[in-house]
Design an enzyme around this catalytic site. Sequence first.
Site, mmCIF file in Angstrom:
data_model
loop_
_atom_site.group_PDB
_atom_site.id
_atom_site.type_symbol
_atom_site.label_atom_id
_atom_site.label_comp_id
_atom_site.label_asym_id
_atom_site.label_seq_id
_atom_site.Cartn_x
_atom_site.Cartn_y
_atom_site.Cartn_z
ATOM 1 C CB SER A 100 -0.713 -0.172 1.711
ATOM 2 O OG SER A 100 -2.225 0.413 1.257
ATOM 3 C CG ASP B 127 -6.013 -3.339 -4.361
ATOM 4 O OD1 ASP B 127 -7.448 -2.657 -3.932
ATOM 5 O OD2 ASP B 127 -4.722 -2.741 -3.557
ATOM 6 C CG HIS C 162 -4.553 -2.704 -0.357
ATOM 7 N ND1 HIS C 162 -4.030 -2.270 -0.868
ATOM 8 C CD2 HIS C 162 -4.199 -2.617 0.868
ATOM 9 C CE1 HIS C 162 -3.941 -0.988 -0.593
ATOM 10 N NE2 HIS C 162 -3.475 -1.148 0.959
#
Length: 510
Positions: free
Chosen positions: A175, A367, A427
């Site tokens: 991320s 994601d 994710h």
Amino acid sequence: MISKLLKIVLLTAGVIGNTLADSRIHEQYLVKAFPNEPVDYEGRMHAGHLNQTDQLDGDLFFWMFESVKPEYEHRSILWLNGGPGCSSEDGSLMEVGPFRLDDNNTFQLNPGRWDELGNLLFVDQPLGTGYSYSLAKDFQSNNEKMANDFSIFFEKFLEEFPERANDEWFIAGESFAGQYIPHIAAKLKEKNLVNLGGLAIGNGWINPLSHYETYLNYLVEKGMVDFESELGQYLHHSWAECLLAFDKIGSGSGDLSKCESFLGDILYMVSKEPGKACMNMYDISLESTYPTCGMDWPYDLSYLTEFLSTREAMTSLNVNLEKVHDWEECNDDVALQYAREGIESSSKLIQDLVSTVPILLFYGENDFLCNYLSGEKLTRSLEWNGAVGFQNQSAQPFYLPGYSDQPSGSYVSSRNLTFARIVEASHMVPYDHPNEMKTLITAFFNNDFASLPSVPKPSPDLGNGNYKWLYLGLIPVALTIIILFSIYLCRRFGLFGLSKQRYQPISPTP
């Protein structure tokens, strides 16, 4: 001869003295009794603060798991979660650490654990994140300060753990760590602090523009939006306004309000019940309630937060209880400070680093927020090691032996850069696809992508192809034969007290 013997004695004494000194230094960080630790965990942990308030505006928290495999004792892996301002204990207890917490507040060993691949270091950073704390209420957060603070922390860490100084170091995360990792790696190289073996970034927030550019295309590709529909046309208009805002600010840093509105439109409208339900932006296979849209995910977070906020857990991890009173996953103040400073693309740093450091960019395909299309767009435009992009090189599938006849993911690798996709992963790839992630990262650590199975390989004990089903079909037949033959022996020879004569029939009472 005597002088040589004396030299050996003195050297031996020095080694013993240094070892004892290291033990005393390490003693204050040793995790001696972690609550509900799995009984079959055989590793060793160190955690705490390095007491650097004289150098920093606070103190960073670390948690290190020593490698449980002797062959990897000189490989170390730094893991960072994103946010900005989200704790790396997400990684330690939900992703790549040796165990995971369940809803009964007990820990189970994690099959996807990375402490079988090297020493694992988790750091809560920037200041104010997780168990780390800031002394300044109005603290500053940006990539330059973050990387400098981390390098100061890391120098002290290597002083406290000198046995880690000559390790081969990998930096991994996900991320917003797509910002952290390149900046930290560049700073560590600048200071020549460690031998960098590689960088691995999962679903990274690397170039903000590439994410916003691909949101609508991702939804169309996944069949969630029909481009020609009224909704598709409305989102296209909102998307165009976002891109226009980027054109005006040039570098991609500054006011992103139009793009945030575009994202807000998607989360509100791409739903069967707009305003009530929405997609989970971190895993499109899951539904969420509006306006959380995945912000309450992973669902382990509720009991993880409760556990890490207990005094027992914090004491065991040597947390400074005078400064830290509980644990929260993400600190909004850190995120707001980053937003004020503006966030630029870290792709130029990646381009510079990959000339000497292997880099893996991996993406969970489910994601939405940091989707794989943005990664593909990034690599197509990236120039590294004498060429642009992957030069029409095709992606190769990889499989997990015995799991499925379908690919677990795909990868393409060239000139020190590897791009990988993991099928149906979120994710947080290690969270929901730990085995696929461990298979991929092992190949990366060993610089051996050729070891990834490129064709389906069922479990060895089941054969392959149709033989697997033949074996499975024979099992019940074989068991039936064994049972019938056993009954025959028992009745024929009176084995185990089951002869025909043992019991007389009992007549029913009238």
